[in-house]
Design a protein around this motif. Structure first.
Motif, PDB file in Angstrom:
ATOM      1  N   TYR B  66       0.851  -1.196   0.000  1.00 20.57           N
ATOM      2  CA  TYR B  66       0.000   0.000   0.000  1.00 20.57           C
ATOM      3  C   TYR B  66       0.878   1.235   0.000  1.00 20.57           C
ATOM      4  CZ  TYR B  66      -4.618  -1.949   0.884  1.00 20.57           C
ATOM      5  OH  TYR B  66      -5.819  -2.572   0.759  1.00 20.57           O
ATOM      6  N   ALA B  68       0.478   5.659  -0.148  1.00 26.60           N
ATOM      7  CA  ALA B  68      -0.500   6.753  -0.062  1.00 26.60           C
ATOM      8  C   ALA B  68       0.193   8.087  -0.274  1.00 26.60           C
ATOM      9  CB  ALA B  68      -1.174   6.745   1.304  1.00 26.60           C
ATOM     10  N   ALA B  73      -3.854  12.559   2.212  1.00 30.33           N
ATOM     11  CA  ALA B  73      -4.775  11.521   2.702  1.00 30.33           C
ATOM     12  C   ALA B  73      -5.083  11.722   4.185  1.00 30.33           C
ATOM     13  CB  ALA B  73      -4.176  10.139   2.467  1.00 30.33           C
ATOM     14  N   HIS B  97      -5.213   3.244   8.670  1.00 31.68           N
ATOM     15  CA  HIS B  97      -4.975   2.531   7.406  1.00 31.68           C
ATOM     16  C   HIS B  97      -3.521   2.104   7.357  1.00 31.68           C
ATOM     17  CE1 HIS B  97      -5.309   1.404   3.237  1.00 31.68           C
ATOM     18  NE2 HIS B  97      -6.580   1.772   3.206  1.00 31.68           N
ATOM     19  N   ILE B  99       0.043   1.209   5.562  1.00 27.54           N
ATOM     20  CA  ILE B  99       0.828   1.380   4.348  1.00 27.54           C
ATOM     21  C   ILE B  99       1.994   0.410   4.430  1.00 27.54           C
ATOM     22  CG2 ILE B  99       0.274   3.735   3.608  1.00 27.54           C
ATOM     23  CD1 ILE B  99       2.506   4.769   5.300  1.00 27.54           C
ATOM     24  N   ILE B 138      -5.002   6.522  -2.159  1.00 30.17           N
ATOM     25  CA  ILE B 138      -4.235   5.348  -1.730  1.00 30.17           C
ATOM     26  C   ILE B 138      -4.154   4.386  -2.914  1.00 30.17           C
ATOM     27  CG2 ILE B 138      -4.192   3.357  -0.164  1.00 30.17           C
ATOM     28  CD1 ILE B 138      -5.850   5.062   1.801  1.00 30.17           C
ATOM     29  N   CYS B 154      -6.106   3.611  -6.273  1.00 30.06           N
ATOM     30  CA  CYS B 154      -7.162   3.765  -5.299  1.00 30.06           C
ATOM     31  C   CYS B 154      -8.062   2.545  -5.338  1.00 30.06           C
ATOM     32  CB  CYS B 154      -8.003   5.016  -5.517  1.00 30.06           C
ATOM     33  SG  CYS B 154      -7.114   6.520  -5.223  1.00 30.06           S
TER      34      CYS B 154
END
Lengths: 80, 535
Positions: B66, B68, B73, B97, B99, B138, B154
């Motif tokens: 991941y 971002a 964000a 979230h 990453i 993301i 995304c």
């Protein structure tokens, strides 16, 4: 007499029947010039609703005119 | 380290309301996260966990990364958790979230909501995860069993289109056929042509997607603005318009059809925009744009594009948006000409009232209806509005700042006029109308509401006959002095305060003002359209 380049927009353009003109005027201020041109062209929009820009910048109607100034009279418009 | 719910060091009797969004590069522990939400006033807790699964669109996935655009964000994520708190009245909202590199089964995103009761906890939790998926920049890179890998822009884009709109976030928007419109679409939206511009790129596209723009008016200016902004992938696009389509609109309002005459334009436009780009969250509002309706909507948007066709609306929208520090893109036109102004969000630059302090009474300078207009002229001004909106969002150079652009499409000339901030302009722009020295010529004024006239310092004087006042009294504090008595005795008016005369339709008050002006009273005005215009 001072030579001034005048541009009209919107309803003033319509009532003057032209987009611009060069005038030789005894007026010393934008205010006096507008009064003179109002009488000549029969403008109906009251002066207090108008804006004036001289040489690319909004300014007061009391601004003193210099030879070859570009004076733009702008009425408010709302159409959309 | 595991932590039980009530072992938190937070005080148990008093818990502040909190909303939080953050990223973590470390594995998430639901137990630890839940502890942050401890709140003795809450009887309901709901959480959502998003897990990494082993398959996407038919491909076996081994793991994923991941990534971002973190600063953007986080700011957007904080907005979302705060919105959930406000909309649903819940006390504690938290979203984290991941990453970095994740394996199958790992926890990718965690949402927790605590509330006095379960219903709003469920609803707010659902809202947060839906908005996070929808609005946050993301990306994930999937590593497939086949040895391939691919970036998925995304999370939301990877879903089939009909799933994009299954969530119903906004009860106050009119949303007929919401999910139905997107049926039959193939593939995700393709922004490659604009992303190819070095100034846009993936980062710019992410910014557009996370942006929220409110367009006031779905007419001549509004239609092209809405189409370009929807096409560009603005994430949230609100529109407000209370008009129904008329056949005379069609020569310049190009997304409507003759068969739609009589239907509300906001709903027609929304349907079209959703089919144009199903990724955009289109929020139509069939309502008159005034200070109150704009105030209700404005917190959900970053930029307001004013596409109204009258001064009263433009000033109401401007004042409401300026007070909240929102950027405003204004355009208006007359026959073959237009004016464009961009009000900066930081409240430091010049505003509409710095240039035109007072709203001109509608009707004095002509409208599209009375003066006429060519379709492409509106289109040019609308395109410039959409352009300046995108330039502002992407922080592109050459923007209109503290200037008014005059566009003359007879001579094809454009002129940028410097318009500096007025020395008395307040940060929130409350340069309310005061009588200019030379106001003697204007006799009629209009306002967004009667209350605004009162707040602007006018003493309202009702000059109707007593029988009319008995039938319908002016809803705002006013003196009652019938016209005949007033003309006989003008001294009955306040001397130190501006006076606004009002009657039923504005004719008697206009005539009375003219008569009083001739007697040397310069502080009286007439309410344009009378009380009927405000009922």
């Amino acid at each position: 007499m001072t030579q001034i380049n005048v541009r009209y927009y919107a309803i003033l353009r319509e009532q003057a029947g032209m987009t611009h003109q060069s005038v030789d005027t005894p007026a010393h201020t934008a205010d006096a010039l507008f009064t003179e041109l109002s009488a000549a062209h029969g403008f109906t929009v009251p002066r207090n609703l108008m804006k004036v820009a001289i040489n690319g910048e909004f300014c007061d109607f009391s601004r003193v005119l210099n030879a070859h100034d570009e004076v733009v009279f702008i009425p408010p418009v709302a159409g959309g | 380290m595991p932590m039980t719910r009530w072992s938190s060091s937070r005080p148990l009797l008093v818990a502040d309301m909190t909303s939080f969004f953050g990223f973590s590069s470390q594995p998430l522990s639901p137990t630890d996260e839940t502890a942050f939400l401890a709140d003795p006033s809450c009887g309901g807790f709901a959480s959502f966990e998003g897990w990494v699964r082993d398959e996407n669109e038919g491909q076996r996935v081994n793991r994923l990364d991941y990534e971002a655009y973190v600063e953007l964000a986080v700011s957007e994520g904080e907005k979302i958790t705060a919105e959930a708190q406000r909309r649903f009245g819940v006390r504690q909202v938290r979203c984290i979230h991941r990453i970095g590199e994740l394996a199958i089964g790992d926890l990718a995103v965690w949402v927790g909501v605590a509330a006095p009761h379960r219903a709003e906890a469920f609803a707010a939790c659902r809202y947060v995860i839906d908005e996070i998926k929808h609005r946050l920049p993301i990306w994930k890179k999937e590593y497939y069993a086949s040895g391939d890998s691919g970036w998925v822009n995304c999370e939301r884009c990877a879903q089939p289109p009909e799933q994009h709109h299954e969530h119903h976030h906004h009860k106050h928007s009119d949303n007929p056929n919401h999910s139905g419109d997107t049926q039959g679409q193939s593939g995700a939206s393709d922004y490659s042509r604009q992303m190819r511009l070095p100034e846009v790129g993936a980062k710019g596209q992410a910014k557009l997607r996370s942006s929220r723009v409110l367009v006031v008016g779905a007419g001549g200016l509004g239609v092209p603005v809405l189409c370009y902004l929807a096409g560009a992938g603005i994430g949230t696009l609100g529109l407000i318009d209370h008009d129904e389509l008329e056949a005379s609109n069609l020569h310049r309002q190009t997304l409507y059809a003759i068969g739609d005459v009589g239907k509300p334009k906001a709903l027609l436009a929304a349907k079209h925009l959703r089919s144009l780009n199903p990724e955009v969250d289109v929020r139509p509002h069939v309502a008159k744009a005034d200070r109150s309706t704009i105030n209700d909507l404005i917190d959900d948007y970053d930029i307001v594009v004013d596409c109204a066709d009258n001064f009263a609306t433009t000033y109401a929208v401007h004042d409401a948006a300026r007070a909240k520090g929102k950027a405003i893109i204004l355009a208006s036109l007359y026959q073959y000409e237009g004016q464009l102004q961009v009000i900066q969000a930081n409240q430091l630059g010049s505003c509409l009232r710095c240039v035109w302090q007072h709203a001109t009474p509608d009707g004095i300078t002509g409208t599209c209806q009375t003066a006429g207009v060519l379709g492409p002229v509106v289109g040019v001004l609308a395109s410039l509005q959409a352009l300046e909106t995108i330039k502002l969002l992407l922080d592109l150079p050459g923007r209109l700042i503290d200037e008014v652009l005059l566009v003359d499409l007879v001579s094809l000339e454009m002129r940028r006029l410097k318009a500096l901030r007025h020395p008395t302009c307040e940060p929130t722009c409350t340069r309310l109308p005061t009588a200019p020295a030379d106001a003697a010529q204007a006799t009629e004024l209009s306002f967004a509401s009667l209350l605004e006239a009162s707040q602007a310092g006018f003493c309202l004087v009702d000059i109707r006959e007593p029988s009319e006042v008995a039938d319908y009294a002016c809803p705002v504090k006013s003196l009652v002095i019938p016209m005949g008595r007033l003309l006989q005795n003008p001294d009955a008016l306040p001397q130190e305060q501006k006076v606004l005369l009002l009657c039923a339709r504005g004719a008697r008050s206009k005539g009375t003002v003219q008569a009083l002006r001739e007697r040397g009273l310069s502080h009286v005005w007439s309410l344009l359209g009378g009380l009927d215009a405000y009922r």
